[in-house]
Design a protein around this motif. Structure first.
Motif, PDB file in Angstrom:
ATOM      1  N   TYR A   1       0.832  -1.207   0.000  1.00 58.71           N
ATOM      2  CA  TYR A   1       0.000   0.000   0.000  1.00 58.71           C
ATOM      3  C   TYR A   1       0.865   1.255   0.000  1.00 58.71           C
ATOM      4  CZ  TYR A   1      -4.682  -2.021   0.722  1.00 58.71           C
ATOM      5  OH  TYR A   1      -5.896  -2.654   0.562  1.00 58.71           O
ATOM      6  N   ALA A   2       1.952   1.250   0.771  1.00 62.49           N
ATOM      7  CA  ALA A   2       2.812   2.434   0.843  1.00 62.49           C
ATOM      8  C   ALA A   2       3.362   2.793  -0.535  1.00 62.49           C
ATOM      9  CB  ALA A   2       3.954   2.190   1.827  1.00 62.49           C
ATOM     10  N   HIS A   3       3.792   1.806  -1.284  1.00 62.93           N
ATOM     11  CA  HIS A   3       4.324   2.077  -2.627  1.00 62.93           C
ATOM     12  C   HIS A   3       3.212   2.525  -3.574  1.00 62.93           C
ATOM     13  CE1 HIS A   3       8.558   0.968  -2.235  1.00 62.93           C
ATOM     14  NE2 HIS A   3       8.165   0.030  -1.384  1.00 62.93           N
ATOM     15  N   ALA A   4       2.003   1.997  -3.383  1.00 61.77           N
ATOM     16  CA  ALA A   4       0.887   2.423  -4.223  1.00 61.77           C
ATOM     17  C   ALA A   4       0.533   3.887  -3.974  1.00 61.77           C
ATOM     18  CB  ALA A   4      -0.332   1.537  -3.957  1.00 61.77           C
ATOM     19  N   PHE A   5       0.629   4.314  -2.710  1.00 61.89           N
ATOM     20  CA  PHE A   5       0.271   5.684  -2.352  1.00 61.89           C
ATOM     21  C   PHE A   5       1.381   6.693  -2.633  1.00 61.89           C
ATOM     22  CE2 PHE A   5      -2.401   3.640   1.260  1.00 61.89           C
ATOM     23  CZ  PHE A   5      -3.454   3.400   0.388  1.00 61.89           C
ATOM     24  N   GLU A   6       2.593   6.231  -2.912  1.00 64.28           N
ATOM     25  CA  GLU A   6       3.746   7.127  -3.025  1.00 64.28           C
ATOM     26  C   GLU A   6       3.527   8.285  -4.000  1.00 64.28           C
ATOM     27  OE1 GLU A   6       8.560   6.962  -3.828  1.00 64.28           O
ATOM     28  OE2 GLU A   6       7.303   5.288  -4.454  1.00 64.28           O
ATOM     29  N   PRO A   7       2.926   8.088  -5.174  1.00 58.00           N
ATOM     30  CA  PRO A   7       2.771   9.228  -6.108  1.00 58.00           C
ATOM     31  C   PRO A   7       1.821  10.306  -5.603  1.00 58.00           C
ATOM     32  CG  PRO A   7       2.509   7.103  -7.237  1.00 58.00           C
ATOM     33  CD  PRO A   7       2.475   6.817  -5.773  1.00 58.00           C
ATOM     34  N   LEU A   8       1.058  10.026  -4.530  1.00 57.14           N
ATOM     35  CA  LEU A   8       0.030  10.955  -4.064  1.00 57.14           C
ATOM     36  C   LEU A   8       0.526  11.875  -2.960  1.00 57.14           C
ATOM     37  CD1 LEU A   8      -2.945   8.434  -4.140  1.00 57.14           C
ATOM     38  CD2 LEU A   8      -2.279  10.098  -5.878  1.00 57.14           C
ATOM     39  N   ASN A   9       1.824  11.827  -2.663  1.00 53.64           N
ATOM     40  CA  ASN A   9       2.442  12.768  -1.718  1.00 53.64           C
ATOM     41  C   ASN A   9       1.786  12.708  -0.337  1.00 53.64           C
ATOM     42  OD1 ASN A   9       4.107  14.771  -0.695  1.00 53.64           O
ATOM     43  ND2 ASN A   9       2.863  16.444  -1.516  1.00 53.64           N
TER      44      ASN A   9
END
Length: 407
Positions: free
Chosen positions: A239-247
């Motif tokens: 999940y952390a890597h999935a959310f990474e582009p969303l700052n």
């Protein structure tokens, strides 16, 4: 000055009818408040942080048991009473949420007495302010937002609903918000898994909710993600890597707090520029020690109604400061808990941001307290200058409460 009696109160939940036997089993909001009374007519208020989830009955009883040990003591001797409660009650030293909640409630009330005795806010006794207007964030938006629960939309589901609430929060002047994107799926009838290797649907539902909020509030607004320890290390990292582009500003309680090694695993395998926060289910200095020493956490979040009261929370935050780690108090209680949290956050130089739990906005909950000035204005909370913790329950609420008096 001597402690003459202790009133342990289960205040009525505004959401359901309250009966004299302690309320219905369906209650999910049951604040436990303690009032310590002295022979000089000064009383102090504290809270055991078991208002939500399952546990208020245990906390209600444990505070009564611990209250027996302090009758006749000098309430000004806060450090000595804290040590006695932890060291001589047998279960105090074993830790756990229930004994620490009882210690916390008593400790907060003692600080309230001390502040009232010296006619000064607790923050002055702790060393004085380093912060005054505290930046705040709107917390737990998955439950919606506003001054009263919305029966038509009690919980958010679609990305559009999350975006709409985020816009409302921003319009109120907040510059940050927090929510849990994985607490439930998009359809209650479909299986919902948040542990182990995740499939595309599980990641996409959560991602779309976060993306909708980011698009709604713009790039300069801070988004905090709270996982409530409902992911294991594998899922938390995915999940952390999935959310990474969303700052994402920080990633809260991604794994089970019972094993602090899990935090280190996630820290070492998630995006480097995403901070980790946690601590609402960790208690005392001893509980936080490993996470501070291995720097697996970037922001500590002790709940002073559970972690050991004002006395212990200040020490936890000071320990964090020595490791270059920021701190905020986890706040999810009645106005008594909120007021006590502000006293500590006003003092600590490593303060980061103040939590405004979604329920704290409810008019009915706020109406239980004497003062109603703990709600942010333009995204900031001003720390009150009243003596003690600066908050009390209204007499009429006490009369409606289930009360046991120890004397």
């Amino acid at each position: 000055m001597k402690i003459t009696s202790v009133d342990v109160m289960k205040i009525p939940s505004p959401d359901v009818s309250f009966s004299g036997n302690g309320g219905g089993s369906t209650e999910d909001w049951s604040p436990i408040i303690v009032r310590i009374n002295t022979d000089e007519g000064i009383s102090g208020f504290g809270e055991a942080g078991l208002a939500y989830g399952k546990g208020w009955r245990a906390g209600y009883g444990m505070v009564q048991d611990f209250a027996h040990t302090i009758i006749g003591d000098d309430p000004m001797n806060i450090e000595g009473i804290w040590d006695k409660l932890q060291r001589t009650t047998y279960w105090g030293i074993a830790g756990g949420v229930v004994p620490n909640a009882a210690i916390s409630a008593i400790d907060i009330a003692l600080w309230d007495i001390k502040g009232k005795y010296y006619k000064t806010p607790v923050y002055q006794l702790l060393g004085g302010k380093t912060n005054d207007n505290l930046r705040a964030y709107a917390s737990q938006l998955q439950y919606n937002w506003g001054e009263a629960p919305d029966p038509k939309l009690p919980k958010l589901s679609t990305p559009e609903e999350y975006a709409d609430v985020a816009r409302r929060v921003k319009a109120e002047g907040f510059t940050a918000l927090k929510f849990d994107p994985i607490m439930w799926g998009d359809d209650p009838q479909k299986p919902w898994n948040t542990r182990g290797p995740l499939n595309h649907r599980e990641i996409k539902i959560a991602y779309d909710r976060v993306k909708a909020i980011r698009d709604a509030v713009g790039p300069d607004f801070d988004i905090i993600i709270d996982m409530h320890a409902n992911t294991d290390t594998t899922a938390a990292i995915e999940y952390a890597h999935a959310f990474e582009p969303l700052n994402i500003l920080y990633y809260e309680e991604p794994v089970d707090p019972m094993n602090p090694n899990f935090y280190k695993i996630v820290r070492d395998n998630m995006p480097e520029d995403m901070a980790i926060a946690g601590g609402e289910r960790t208690f005392t200095r001893w509980g936080f020690r490993q996470m501070l020493e291995d720097r697996s956490i970037d922001i500590v979040q002790p709940d002073l109604t559970l972690a050991g009261g004002i006395t212990e929370t200040k020490k936890i935050c000071d320990m964090a400061y020595t490791y270059d780690i920021n701190a905020q108090v986890h706040v999810c209680g009645s106005p008594i808990a909120i007021a006590a949290a502000l006293q500590v956050e006003a003092v600590i130089p490593n303060f980061y941001i103040h939590e405004v739990y979604q329920r704290a906005m409810y008019t009915k909950d706020r109406a239980a307290a004497v003062y109603d000035d703990l709600i942010p204005v333009n995204g900031q909370v001003k720390v009150p200058d009243r003596p003690g913790i600066g908050q009390e329950l209204k007499p009429e609420i006490i009369k409606q409460s289930l009360v046991q008096t120890i004397d």
